[in-house]
Design an enzyme around this catalytic site. Structure first.
Site, PDB file in Angstrom:
ATOM      1  N   ASP A   1       0.192  -3.261   2.523  1.00  0.00           N
ATOM      2  CA  ASP A   1       1.797  -3.154   2.955  1.00  0.00           C
ATOM      3  C   ASP A   1       1.887  -2.769   4.116  1.00  0.00           C
ATOM      4  O   ASP A   1       2.110  -3.705   5.156  1.00  0.00           O
ATOM      5  CB  ASP A   1       2.342  -2.218   1.951  1.00  0.00           C
ATOM      6  CG  ASP A   1       3.802  -2.425   1.652  1.00  0.00           C
ATOM      7  OD1 ASP A   1       4.374  -3.482   2.134  1.00  0.00           O
ATOM      8  OD2 ASP A   1       4.630  -1.378   1.269  1.00  0.00           O
TER       9      ASP A   1
ATOM     10  N   GLU B   1       9.784  -2.371  -7.075  1.00  0.00           N
ATOM     11  CA  GLU B   1       9.035  -1.257  -6.231  1.00  0.00           C
ATOM     12  C   GLU B   1      10.258  -0.133  -6.288  1.00  0.00           C
ATOM     13  O   GLU B   1       9.925   0.815  -7.042  1.00  0.00           O
ATOM     14  CB  GLU B   1       8.955  -1.809  -4.856  1.00  0.00           C
ATOM     15  CG  GLU B   1       8.538  -0.665  -3.802  1.00  0.00           C
ATOM     16  CD  GLU B   1       8.720  -1.029  -2.366  1.00  0.00           C
ATOM     17  OE1 GLU B   1       9.446  -2.182  -2.164  1.00  0.00           O
ATOM     18  OE2 GLU B   1       7.867  -0.720  -1.743  1.00  0.00           O
TER      19      GLU B   1
HETATM   20  O1  NOS Z   1       7.396  -1.938   0.977  1.00  0.00           O
HETATM   21  C1  NOS Z   1       8.352  -2.191   1.306  1.00  0.00           C
HETATM   22  N1  NOS Z   1       9.432  -2.824   0.630  1.00  0.00           N
HETATM   23  C2  NOS Z   1      10.464  -3.397   1.232  1.00  0.00           C
HETATM   24  N2  NOS Z   1      10.503  -3.700   2.276  1.00  0.00           N
HETATM   25  C3  NOS Z   1       9.561  -3.316   3.207  1.00  0.00           C
HETATM   26  C4  NOS Z   1       8.446  -2.596   2.740  1.00  0.00           C
HETATM   27  N3  NOS Z   1       7.632  -2.653   3.890  1.00  0.00           N
HETATM   28  C5  NOS Z   1       8.129  -3.238   4.959  1.00  0.00           C
HETATM   29  N4  NOS Z   1       9.356  -3.666   4.672  1.00  0.00           N
HETATM   30  C6  NOS Z   1      10.470  -4.117   5.400  1.00  0.00           C
HETATM   31  O2  NOS Z   1      10.026  -5.513   5.740  1.00  0.00           O
HETATM   32  C7  NOS Z   1      10.430  -5.752   7.187  1.00  0.00           C
HETATM   33  C8  NOS Z   1       9.721  -6.901   7.745  1.00  0.00           C
HETATM   34  O3  NOS Z   1       8.336  -6.685   7.686  1.00  0.00           O
HETATM   35  C9  NOS Z   1      10.123  -4.343   7.806  1.00  0.00           C
HETATM   36  O4  NOS Z   1      10.642  -4.355   8.940  1.00  0.00           O
HETATM   37  C10 NOS Z   1      10.735  -3.291   6.651  1.00  0.00           C
HETATM   38  O5  NOS Z   1      12.129  -3.309   6.752  1.00  0.00           O
HETATM   39 ZN    ZN Z   2       6.165  -4.788   1.498  1.00  0.00          ZN
END
Ligand code: NOS
Ligand code: ZN
Length: 356
Positions: A290, A201
């Protein structure tokens, strides 16, 4: 079209519990739990704040907005409510099966134990699922910058018969490679448990390669950067490098989240999102939300945006949906039942209606 897409029986594999709260609920919970750091206390203003603050082009800045959702999710009641509403909102969007993830370690600030956190969320999903007719499986996430992945993996195994269907790691990707958590992944493999890894990502091919070839990920969260291993050639079919070929050959599911990727800068726009090429090349692509709050979206809206950008029809949407169901961390017989008993008949009806 959006109304019809809402009626289609959809499957969602990548959705964060703490990224999908209703703004009204955040305001309520902040008041009830004494959280006083919200950037706005009017739900409409708060909705706008989340969408704008998440639109920075950087994953790190995007993740800062979670301070406020995680901040109000620190009691068992709050967690159950958020999980219940999540199930309700997904069901109203026509989702029939969802895997929703969150990081239990982020919800123990006010003294809840990890077990209490998991049980509170499972209760909300079970009740919301029963009342609104949707099945929700839980994925437990470990934060990649922390060192608690083994504990969280054990938690996932402990609750595997209660509705936890798998494990994940999330958070900032650059500087925190998946192999930091290798012991947790090796433990899960020995336990015959399932896991996905956020990879490809905000960081490129090495992250994807590690996730698959070192850690043994069943699926990839996002995985958009696999595009870096595909060479487009004028007048010829694109050339796949060894990693991209492996991902396609092994049918490794890609949990793609178009709007989120545009916000974090992983894709320039929906129209230029790698999902277009990857779908044409028959990678096992799935479509996901997401974070519905941060991206101001729903699964139906993600599909509608793709329909507009790539001119997809019902056959494409069904293909994405069946891909997702095939890739779910649910038993084979249950997946088959949902595909043949719910997804195919649902899409057949929609196709029939749009022709008549
Ligand atoms: O797209 C993403 N990429 C990486 N981490 C993410 C993304 N969206 C959310 N979180 C992380 O995952 C945790 C647990 O749900 C969230 O608190 C956020 O820090
Ligand atoms: Zn995610």
């Amino acid at each position: 079209m959006l109304d019809d897409i809402r009626r289609a029986p959809k499957v969602l594999l990548h959705d964060h519990l703490d990224g999908g709260l209703r703004p009204e609920t955040i305001v309520d919970l902040a008041r009830e739990t004494g959280y006083d750091a919200l950037p706005a206390t009017d739900p409409a203003e708060l909705r706008t704040w989340f969408a704008e603050a998440s639109d920075s082009g950087s994953l790190e800045r995007y993740l800062e907005t979670f301070d406020h959702t995680v901040g109000v999710m620190q009691t068992a009641e709050a967690l159950t409510r958020v999980a219940y509403e999540c199930a309700e909102d997904l069901a109203k969007d026509g989702v029939v099966y969802a895997e929703v993830r969150y990081a239990p370690e982020q919800h123990t600030r006010n003294g809840l134990t990890l077990n209490q956190v998991v049980e509170a969320v499972l209760r909300g999903f079970a009740e919301g699922g029963r009342d609104h007719g949707i099945r929700v499986g839980t994925l437990l996430t470990a934060m990649r910058h922390q060192a608690r992945s083994m504990e969280i993996a054990e938690l996932a195994v402990r609750y595997r018969d209660e509705g936890v269907v798998g494990f994940d790691i999330a958070g900032a990707e650059a500087g925190y490679p998946p192999t930091r958590h290798l012991d947790a992944f090796e433990y899960l493999q020995r336990e015959n448990a399932h896991f996905t890894i956020h990879a490809g990502e905000a960081f490129g091919l090495p992250s994807i390669w590690q996730a698959i070839q070192w850690c043994g990920a069943d699926r990839l969260g996002h995985g958009v950067r696999i595009i870096d291993d595909i060479g487009e050639r004028e007048g010829e079919s694109p050339r796949l490098g060894r990693l991209a070929a492996y991902v396609r050959d092994k049918r490794i599911p890609l949990e793609m989240c178009p709007s989120s990727n545009v916000q974090t800068g992983a894709a320039k726009s929906i129209a230029e999102h790698p999902i277009g090429l990857l779908r044409r090349l028959y990678f096992r692509v799935t479509v996901n939300t997401d974070n519905r709050l941060m991206s101001g979206t729903t699964l139906s809206e993600e599909f509608a945006k793709l329909v507009e950008a790539f001119d997809y029809g019902w056959d494409d949407l069904q293909w994405f949906t069946v891909n997702a169901m095939k890739s779910a961390f649910l038993g084979f017989d249950e997946r088959l039942e949902l595909i043949n008993g719910v997804i195919k008949p649902g899409f057949a009806q929609l196709k029939w209606r749009s022709h008549s």
